[in-house]
Write a protein that holds these residues in place. Structure first.
Motif, mmCIF file in Angstrom:
data_model
loop_
_atom_site.group_PDB
_atom_site.id
_atom_site.type_symbol
_atom_site.label_atom_id
_atom_site.label_comp_id
_atom_site.label_asym_id
_atom_site.label_seq_id
_atom_site.Cartn_x
_atom_site.Cartn_y
_atom_site.Cartn_z
ATOM 1 N N ARG A 1 -25.183 32.455 -12.161
ATOM 2 C CA ARG A 1 -24.505 33.455 -12.979
ATOM 3 C C ARG A 1 -24.775 33.188 -14.458
ATOM 4 N NH1 ARG A 1 -24.771 35.262 -8.750
ATOM 5 N NH2 ARG A 1 -23.110 35.939 -7.335
ATOM 6 N N PRO A 2 -24.991 34.239 -15.256
ATOM 7 C CA PRO A 2 -25.242 34.025 -16.681
ATOM 8 C C PRO A 2 -24.005 33.454 -17.382
ATOM 9 C CG PRO A 2 -25.808 36.273 -16.007
ATOM 10 C CD PRO A 2 -25.038 35.662 -14.887
ATOM 11 N N ARG A 3 -24.234 32.575 -18.360
ATOM 12 C CA ARG A 3 -23.138 32.082 -19.178
ATOM 13 C C ARG A 3 -22.556 33.236 -20.008
ATOM 14 N NH1 ARG A 3 -23.961 28.265 -16.164
ATOM 15 N NH2 ARG A 3 -24.418 26.131 -16.858
ATOM 16 N N ASP A 4 -21.370 33.020 -20.538
ATOM 17 C CA ASP A 4 -20.688 34.073 -21.293
ATOM 18 C C ASP A 4 -21.411 34.434 -22.591
ATOM 19 O OD1 ASP A 4 -18.783 34.217 -19.360
ATOM 20 O OD2 ASP A 4 -17.173 33.286 -20.536
ATOM 21 N N ASN A 5 -22.246 33.551 -23.113
ATOM 22 C CA ASN A 5 -22.990 33.856 -24.343
ATOM 23 C C ASN A 5 -24.433 34.269 -24.063
ATOM 24 O OD1 ASN A 5 -23.630 31.212 -23.516
ATOM 25 N ND2 ASN A 5 -24.156 30.562 -25.599
ATOM 26 N N VAL A 6 -24.694 34.698 -22.830
ATOM 27 C CA VAL A 6 -26.020 35.195 -22.442
ATOM 28 C C VAL A 6 -25.993 36.716 -22.333
ATOM 29 C CG1 VAL A 6 -27.685 35.307 -20.533
ATOM 30 C CG2 VAL A 6 -26.782 33.094 -21.280
ATOM 31 N N ILE A 7 -27.019 37.357 -22.863
ATOM 32 C CA ILE A 7 -27.219 38.799 -22.697
ATOM 33 C C ILE A 7 -28.389 39.011 -21.745
ATOM 34 C CG2 ILE A 7 -27.851 40.976 -23.818
ATOM 35 C CD1 ILE A 7 -26.591 39.905 -26.392
ATOM 36 N N ILE A 8 -28.129 39.696 -20.646
ATOM 37 C CA ILE A 8 -29.189 40.080 -19.715
ATOM 38 C C ILE A 8 -29.641 41.482 -20.082
ATOM 39 C CG2 ILE A 8 -29.754 40.591 -17.314
ATOM 40 C CD1 ILE A 8 -29.336 37.621 -17.833
ATOM 41 N N ARG A 9 -30.921 41.627 -20.431
ATOM 42 C CA ARG A 9 -31.440 42.955 -20.779
ATOM 43 C C ARG A 9 -32.301 43.462 -19.627
ATOM 44 N NH1 ARG A 9 -34.384 44.485 -26.315
ATOM 45 N NH2 ARG A 9 -34.851 42.266 -26.221
ATOM 46 N N LEU A 10 -31.734 44.393 -18.873
ATOM 47 C CA LEU A 10 -32.385 44.958 -17.693
ATOM 48 C C LEU A 10 -33.316 46.087 -18.114
ATOM 49 C CD1 LEU A 10 -32.677 45.322 -14.610
ATOM 50 C CD2 LEU A 10 -30.621 46.758 -14.692
ATOM 51 N N CYS A 11 -34.567 46.005 -17.669
ATOM 52 C CA CYS A 11 -35.577 46.992 -18.047
ATOM 53 C C CYS A 11 -35.798 47.987 -16.911
ATOM 54 C CB CYS A 11 -36.895 46.295 -18.372
ATOM 55 S SG CYS A 11 -36.760 45.051 -19.665
ATOM 56 N N ASP A 12 -35.708 49.258 -17.246
ATOM 57 C CA ASP A 12 -35.878 50.318 -16.252
ATOM 58 C C ASP A 12 -37.350 50.696 -16.179
ATOM 59 O OD1 ASP A 12 -35.800 52.480 -14.605
ATOM 60 O OD2 ASP A 12 -34.778 53.809 -16.017
ATOM 61 N N THR A 13 -38.103 49.979 -15.348
ATOM 62 C CA THR A 13 -39.551 50.196 -15.286
ATOM 63 C C THR A 13 -39.989 51.038 -14.102
ATOM 64 O OG1 THR A 13 -39.851 48.168 -14.005
ATOM 65 C CG2 THR A 13 -39.963 47.980 -16.405
ATOM 66 N N SER A 14 -39.072 51.419 -13.221
ATOM 67 C CA SER A 14 -39.520 52.021 -11.966
ATOM 68 C C SER A 14 -38.922 53.383 -11.659
ATOM 69 C CB SER A 14 -39.192 51.067 -10.809
ATOM 70 O OG SER A 14 -37.794 50.833 -10.749
ATOM 71 N N THR A 15 -37.943 53.856 -12.420
ATOM 72 C CA THR A 15 -37.303 55.105 -12.027
ATOM 73 C C THR A 15 -38.145 56.320 -12.395
ATOM 74 O OG1 THR A 15 -36.056 55.285 -14.094
ATOM 75 C CG2 THR A 15 -34.990 54.127 -12.289
ATOM 76 N N ASN A 16 -37.756 57.439 -11.811
ATOM 77 C CA ASN A 16 -38.381 58.727 -12.101
ATOM 78 C C ASN A 16 -37.738 59.284 -13.366
ATOM 79 O OD1 ASN A 16 -39.471 61.272 -12.168
ATOM 80 N ND2 ASN A 16 -38.585 61.952 -10.227
#
Length: 489
Positions: free
Chosen positions: A286-301
């Motif tokens: 699990r990410p620590r509280d001071n981590v930002i996960i930046r999810l990239c939308d590379t597959s959607t229509n």
């Protein structure tokens, strides 16, 4: 723009910022959080005040746009309403940002920069690679060395490979160091060096910010290079198999760095990318509280919103990251690289998608826009993205109609019909536009649609002249180009 300005039947008096009048009416700008603001009428007085570096500025621009009807669809033009007397009744707007970081990466090419004025007017607090000047509120931005794909910037081959090949990913039995390879994310010595380097960047940025009189950056990125090729060493491979995702080794590394940075600067976030092979969340980490996960939308229509069946996979990944991440960010695309000028009804996807981001507690949205001089309906889509990031619940059809009326005048009806035509054809033809869509993917520009669209442009051009005609003709270029490309497929 107005002849006279009245509030509640009396000549208006405007109070901007931390004024005595605002404080007398319990509006305390100095105690508001950054970007929070108030637009409030009291008698014949109008209070425009907000917190931090940007709050009051945003209050003024929001009032000018939503109440006075002034719009900024691009950085070169002001769209003004007709001159008229202004009569306001009571206003009481208390706004705080729902999306904390709002960023549109606009490709300027040889276009002069504007120091962030366009961003401030549209309440964007980051401008891609370009700084927002202090007079426009500055940026909510990333620190050095860059905001994405930073592995190679921390560990350039020329500096580290000879002495420390073990820092770099193993591929097919060999340690590889290049812009298209990765790092060995379970190597403790590499992680210690990454922490040291990040601390040095933080200290350097703090010193430069102090000299410029602006806030220091609060986000520091440590993310994969723009490629796949994860490390295949025994320790990395075991962790990725245990976590059932290459995000396992990545999050192991990011958490290590984040723990050390939290001791050094508790207010700083460490950002990374869920991208390509790291897109799927790990099973147990699990990410620590001071981590930002930046999810990239590379597959959607991109031609359909997230409610379309083909986009449900990404929605599931989004929800999975939202479940385990305190700070979730999005990297989304308004670009089709092989066919950057190809027309498709991107505008009809925005409201649903941004609401889904908001539903999943997304704190930051980055839209990648490129080709300002060639992309289809570029100004409209940038403006819509800005509006909806500010207020996800706004009615997108009202916004689209506003743009059409103000931009195309008497040709607005035909231009709106053209966009509806594209949208209907996308649904009929089951069009799939991803970010690497070639001309052949634009199958919604079939013969029937192309003929109807050209007829609409003929009518639109006959109704307008001057600047409005030029805008219609500019929009038509994208249709003409895809028709030509589709004929050659």
């Amino acid at each position: 723009i107005e002849k006279s300005f009245y509030i509640n039947g009396k000549e208006a008096v405007i109070y901007v910022g931390d004024t005595d009048f605002a404080r007398q009416n319990k509006v305390y700008a100095t105690s508001m959080p950054e970007e929070n603001y108030v637009i409030r009428t009291v008698g014949n007085g109008l209070i425009l005040a907000g917190g931090g570096e940007r709050g009051t500025l945003y209050a003024v621009y929001r009032f000018l746009e939503d109440i006075m009807g002034i719009h900024w669809f691009n950085q070169f033009e002001d769209s003004l309403p007709p001159k008229q007397d202004i009569h306001l009744q009571e206003l009481n707007i208390n706004w705080k940002p729902l999306i904390l970081q709002r960023d549109i990466y606009r490709s300027f090419n040889n276009i002069p920069k504007d120091k962030g004025r366009f961003c401030a007017r549209n309440r964007l607090n980051r401008d891609g690679d370009y700084p927002i000047a202090p007079e426009y509120g500055g940026s909510f931005t990333f620190g050095s060395p860059y905001f994405t794909h930073t592995f190679a910037r921390y560990f350039p081959k020329e500096k580290y490979y000879t002495a420390h090949p073990e820092y770099f990913a193993m591929n097919k039995g060999k340690r590889i160091a290049s812009a298209t390879s990765q790092l060995c994310l379970t190597n403790t010595e590499m992680l210690r060096e990454a922490v040291r380097l990040m601390k040095d960047f933080i200290l350097k940025d703090e010193m430069e910010a102090k000299e410029k009189g602006c806030p220091s950056p609060l986000i520091y990125d440590f993310s994969i290079n723009d490629s796949r090729n994860p490390c295949e060493c025994g320790k990395c491979r075991k962790l990725s198999e245990t976590e059932e995702s290459e995000a396992g080794p990545l999050l192991y590394a990011i958490n290590y760095i984040a723990d050390e940075i939290a001791k050094f600067r508790p207010s700083v976030y460490v950002s990374t990318l869920a991208y390509y092979h790291t897109e799927r969340p790990p099973r147990t980490l699990r990410p620590r509280d001071n981590v930002i996960i930046r999810l990239c939308d590379t597959s959607t229509n991109q031609a359909r919103d997230f409610s379309a069946p083909e986009n449900l996979r990404f929605l599931k990944i989004l929800a999975a990251w939202a479940k385990i991440s305190k700070n979730l960010a999005i990297w989304d695309y308004s670009i089709t690289y092989p066919t950057p000028s190809g027309p498709y009804p991107h505008e009809y996807t925005l409201a649903e998608n941004i609401r889904q981001y908001r539903k999943n507690r997304v704190m930051s949205i980055f839209w990648e826009h490129e080709g300002a001089d060639s992309a289809d309906f570029y100004d409209m889509n940038v403006w819509l993205e800005a509006r909806l990031m500010e207020e996800p619940e706004r009615d997108v059809n009202t916004l689209i109609n506003t743009y059409m009326q103000r931009n195309f005048g008497a040709a607005a009806t035909e231009m709106l019909q053209y966009r509806h035509l594209l949208n209907q054809s996308v649904i009929r033809n089951k069009t799939y536009i991803d970010w690497f869509a070639p001309p052949a993917a634009f199958n919604h520009i079939d013969l029937e649609t192309a003929v109807k669209a050209q007829q609409l442009f003929d009518t639109a051009e006959s109704k307008v002249s001057g600047t409005e005609l030029e805008r219609v003709q500019r929009a038509r270029v994208n249709l003409d180009r895809i028709c030509m490309l589709r004929l050659s497929v």
